[in-house]
Design an enzyme around this catalytic site. Sequence first.
Site, PDB file in Angstrom:
ATOM      1  N   HIS A   1      44.514  39.972  84.762  1.00  0.00           N
ATOM      2  CA  HIS A   1      43.948  41.313  84.958  1.00  0.00           C
ATOM      3  C   HIS A   1      42.471  41.406  84.603  1.00  0.00           C
ATOM      4  O   HIS A   1      41.816  42.398  84.945  1.00  0.00           O
ATOM      5  CB  HIS A   1      44.727  42.315  84.110  1.00  0.00           C
ATOM      6  N   ASP A   2      41.945  40.414  83.899  1.00  0.00           N
ATOM      7  CA  ASP A   2      40.543  40.414  83.484  1.00  0.00           C
ATOM      8  C   ASP A   2      39.679  39.480  84.321  1.00  0.00           C
ATOM      9  O   ASP A   2      38.487  39.332  84.038  1.00  0.00           O
ATOM     10  CB  ASP A   2      40.423  39.997  82.018  1.00  0.00           C
TER      11      ASP A   2
ATOM     12  N   GLU B   1      45.873  35.845  73.480  1.00  0.00           N
ATOM     13  CA  GLU B   1      44.588  35.835  74.177  1.00  0.00           C
ATOM     14  C   GLU B   1      43.528  35.422  73.165  1.00  0.00           C
ATOM     15  O   GLU B   1      43.203  36.179  72.248  1.00  0.00           O
ATOM     16  CB  GLU B   1      44.264  37.236  74.733  1.00  0.00           C
TER      17      GLU B   1
ATOM     18  N   ASP C   1      52.572  43.534  76.585  1.00  0.00           N
ATOM     19  CA  ASP C   1      51.316  43.361  75.869  1.00  0.00           C
ATOM     20  C   ASP C   1      51.451  43.936  74.470  1.00  0.00           C
ATOM     21  O   ASP C   1      51.978  45.041  74.286  1.00  0.00           O
ATOM     22  CB  ASP C   1      50.189  44.094  76.593  1.00  0.00           C
TER      23      ASP C   1
ATOM     24  N   ASP D   1      47.095  40.660  72.624  1.00  0.00           N
ATOM     25  CA  ASP D   1      45.728  40.965  73.012  1.00  0.00           C
ATOM     26  C   ASP D   1      44.753  40.598  71.895  1.00  0.00           C
ATOM     27  O   ASP D   1      45.042  40.811  70.706  1.00  0.00           O
ATOM     28  CB  ASP D   1      45.640  42.473  73.322  1.00  0.00           C
TER      29      ASP D   1
END
Length: 575
Positions: A339-340, A265, A100, A207
């Site tokens: 993960h979200d 993202e 990330d 991110d």
Amino acid sequence: MTIDYTWWKDASIYQIWPASYKDSNGDGIGDIPGIISELDYIKDLGVDIIWLSPMYKSPMEDMGYDISDYEDINPDFGTLQDMQDLIDGCHTRGLKIICDLVVNHTSSEHEWFKESRSSLDSPKRDWYIWKKPKYDAEGNRQPPNNWMSYFSGSAWEYDETTGEYYLRLFAKGQPDLNWENEECRKAIYDSALKFWLDRGVDGFRIDVAGFYSKDQSFGDAPIFFKDQIYQPSKSLTSNGPRIHEFHKEMTREVISKYDVMTVGEMCHWNKEEALKYVGASRKEMNMMFIFDLVELGCENSDRFLYSHWNLLDFKNAVQNQSDFIKGSDAWSTVFIENHDQPRCVTRFGNDKKHHAASAKLLAMLQTTLTGTLFIYQGQEIGMTNLPKSWSIEEYKDVYTTNYYKEFVKKYENEPDFEDKKSKLMDVINLVARDHSRSPVQWSAARYGGFSTVEPWTQVNDNYPEINVKLQQHNPDSVLRFYQQSLKLRKQYKDLFIYGSFEILDYDNEKVFTYVKESGSDVLPKAYVVLNFSGDKVEFTPLIKGDFKLVSSNVMESEFEQSSLSPFEGRIYIVE
């Protein structure tokens, strides 16, 4: 048609959330040595790349997305040497690894921010975004504008030391970096990118990749929620005036010097704006995540404002994802968990009556769609959402807990508060981020084989029935089906990874049927039919040809040629 075969286009990528993957030292927290111990399992699954969620040094206010040192590892997860061993262990097995890249903000514990907040004339003052307070008619101090944090409340945090506010679009301890400052950008490139690329990392998931450039007027955001003080600031804080300049610079100065991949993202954008980030000729990012499918039924500005979806909505979302690269030089991604997001078998299947069938059905969908495929840890065994019996006290995620606190503050004195709270908990039980963050269920041993002690967050109650060990020895398991489906995806990659996509039954509210084609008159077509209902339905092919069944999620003894059982899927190759 000439196909551009590139390693990151062909790849299937497996995302790991370090805290919840595997605990090697008995402290209840997953760690890097735990990941290393399961590299052969990951390789056997049939994926090509590991995406490791933040493992950097962090106070963990937002589970590692608040980084206090880009060049060190969170002690809970291991050491720099452990991380190097993981990188090398991946490469030894023919796997690649991406990390990330979190550079919209740091932790408030980062040395850069500590220096920035130390005084008004600090050399790093302008590395973050500071503004003076406003005052209302009564002389009360107020934030500089009405921007709302993505984690509820104001996006500004007052700092007593210098009497100013700093911008933090997310948690209190996540101050936004000021990308307008060139010196700051160079430090980001050296510390967050080059440091890891030189150690062998094969790329980054970037991110909140559209947030680095803010509207420099810092004016109030438009009123979206009339009953709230603070408003969504997306129009002023994302896709800003210099965002493409920043991405091009980052690629030119750093990323282009290595053979690596990037995926951004980006959440929700119209196609025209999105293509500016990922068109190959743009030289910004290789691809991006499109959230239409995973956020189905959720309000873009508030995931807990939820309405139900139907299969037509689902087809539209898949169609939008598939249409994204048409007529462009861009590339796409395929994902249904991360993960979200909650667990897909709960969200889009039936995790009670038809758990295995619907988990396999979703695997068939994902492994036959065009783009780079992303699978999230536990998805390969059909891990489900957490129990509905959970109270709010058992949730850990800062997004969910902050939202709940704000909700209580807003509605607790209203006569129908208990009813509203119950409805909110129903939505939290369905779409909260905690559902994907429970520990991976490795076996039926206590704590699911994740740890020998009580984990940092609870293991799902169903670990005795849903776990890796049980499925490894069952030829009809979800895990074995994922292994087979990933092999099939590579076997017919011109169809599944690179092929065109056409829905044949748009108006059918129970069955999803589509055709994949390679663009060659010589090669066959793939015909995919998926029953997304709990009912038995008739099956009649919608195209002509010689049908060869290559995948089904029901046992041969239960297979009926002329009908589909509940949540049954089939993949045919048609000559």
